[in-house]
Structure formats: C-alpha cells, structure tokens
Design an enzyme around this catalytic site. Structure first.
Site, mmCIF file in Angstrom:
data_model
loop_
_atom_site.group_PDB
_atom_site.id
_atom_site.type_symbol
_atom_site.label_atom_id
_atom_site.label_comp_id
_atom_site.label_asym_id
_atom_site.label_seq_id
_atom_site.Cartn_x
_atom_site.Cartn_y
_atom_site.Cartn_z
ATOM 1 N N TYR A 166 -4.057 -9.958 29.818
ATOM 2 C CA TYR A 166 -2.927 -10.227 28.939
ATOM 3 C C TYR A 166 -3.284 -11.419 28.048
ATOM 4 C CZ TYR A 166 0.476 -7.506 31.747
ATOM 5 O OH TYR A 166 1.165 -6.518 32.398
ATOM 6 N N ASP A 186 7.969 -5.772 30.380
ATOM 7 C CA ASP A 186 9.383 -6.088 30.233
ATOM 8 C C ASP A 186 9.860 -5.850 28.801
ATOM 9 O OD1 ASP A 186 9.775 -6.896 32.902
ATOM 10 O OD2 ASP A 186 8.908 -8.860 32.472
#
Length: 244
Positions: free
Chosen positions: A113, A55
């Site tokens: 992540y 994003d």
C-alpha cells in the site's frame, strides 16, 4: 455439479463514490458492480473473492479477485466485456484462468500500500490525498516509521473489535518527499483493518510535533486498539499490488 473454471482478475478503481470493496446492503460497492456485470455475462450467480477488502473512499491500483463458474469463456472475452460495461472509475487490467485451488485472499503472500499526503494546495490531488498545510519534521517521521517497522504486533494500530493477528511481517516501510507530496509506502505479509491509516495518522502526529517517539512506543507496547486513536482519512490510501 461443481464449478470447474476459476478466473483471476486484476482491477484498479477510484474508491471515491463506493462504500468500499465488499458487498453491503443499501450501499454501492466495487464488488457489487463487478459481480453484476459478470452475472450478465455468465448468466449465473457470481461471487468474487478479493485479496482483502478496501474501505470506503480507498483506491486500488492492483486489487486481485477471483471467481468460479460453471461456464468457460476466453479471458480476452471477459476482459473486453468488463472494460466495455463497467463504469469509468473501475478498470480491469488483466483476466486469466487459474487453477481451482487459487484463492485471491488465502493464496496471497503479501501486499503493498502507499499513502499520499500533499502539503501545498492542489485541486487535482483533491480526493487522492490528505492535504495538510502544517510544517513536517521529515526526519522525525522517518524515525517513527523505523520504530513501527520493528513490531510484529500492531494491534494498537488497528480497528478495535476485529480479529487481530500478532505475526505481521513488515518487509518495507519508508517515505518519500519531493517538497510537495509525502508518500508512505508499506509492504507486509498481511494487514489489519485501519492499520495503514493508523500508521500514517500517528506518523503525521510525530512529524508535526504533537506526538513524541516515546509516546508512540508506549502506544505500540500497549497492544491495544483503544490506545492508537489517530487515523488518516481514506482518500489518501492506495492498494498498489498483491503478491502471490
């Protein structure tokens, strides 16, 4: 005539000035910038397939993408050209020719992540973490992560309106705290959109005392994206590695 060469790129980038990875009209994105450079090199239309989109504002240490082309060029030539022409906030770590069957998205077996929170003011972490000055109960945060790790259905911690899978295999989910920086690391088979940022958002709420473990469990059990309302800002999120 079919494209008969397939190249795999491993890329890192600072996401601060990009509207995410995926090409979009009226916004500058990482995919667009790299594709434009490749098209100048190959003199043909290039479409990158990434392991997944990041994003706006999210960073990557090891994003993977592939593209197919009619033309052959040495991987070393592609590597040198891209690193000479891309803006300084995007770098290519490696280029290799791979079988035509390789797909950066569908061949991936998992990803890691991490999310960074800093608890003391530091201008050198601005844009690369979420600054929170409140006192944290680290033990409670670890308890929250232990609870989340037990779930394969994390729809409550995802973006509503997206296609949502229920069989997420979380392989690792833990935090590290050095007295200043909290890092939450997660490795999983795949990720729902906003999933990591919502895991962090709810874990922070537990750590600051505004959300109980019981309430978190109720949110998870609901399997409803409308129930998970706490989302961490994008600048603390890093895609670390993709596994094949």
């Amino acid at each position: 005539m079919k494209k008969n060469h397939n190249y795999k790129l491993t890329v890192r980038y600072i996401g601060s000035r990009y509207h995410g990875w995926q090409r979009q009209p009226n916004h500058i994105t990482v995919q667009q910038v790299i594709e434009d450079c490749l098209e100048n090199l190959f003199k043909e239309k290039i479409t990158l397939i990434a392991s997944g989109r990041t994003d706006a504002g999210v960073h990557a240490l090891g994003q993977v993408a592939n593209f197919k082309t009619f033309s052959y060029r040495k991987p070393s030539e592609i590597y040198k050209y891209l690193n000479a022409t891309l803006p300084r906030d995007i770098g290519v770590l490696s280029v290799e020719e791979v079988p035509l069957s390789f797909n950066a998205r569908f061949s991936a077996k998992g990803k890691t992540y991490f999310y960074r929170i800093y608890t003391k003011p530091d201008p050198f972490l601005y844009g690369f973490g979420w600054y929170i000055s409140k006192k944290f109960d680290i033990r409670k945060m670890e308890e929250a992560l232990d609870l989340i790790r037990k779930y394969r259905d994390l729809k409550s911690l995802s973006k509503k309106g997206e296609y949502l899978r229920e069989d997420i295999d979380i392989r690792e989910l833990f935090l590290r705290f050095d007295g200043k920086i909290i890092e939450i690391h997660i490795t999983a088979s795949h990720f729902l959109r906003y999933m990591v940022r919502k895991i962090v958002g709810h874990t922070v709420r537990v750590g600051t005392g505004s959300l109980s473990i019981k309430q978190l469990k109720e949110i998870l059990d609901a399997s409803d994206p409308n129930r998970g309302i706490y989302i961490a800002p994008p600048e603390g999120l890093f895609l670390k590695e993709v596994y094949y």
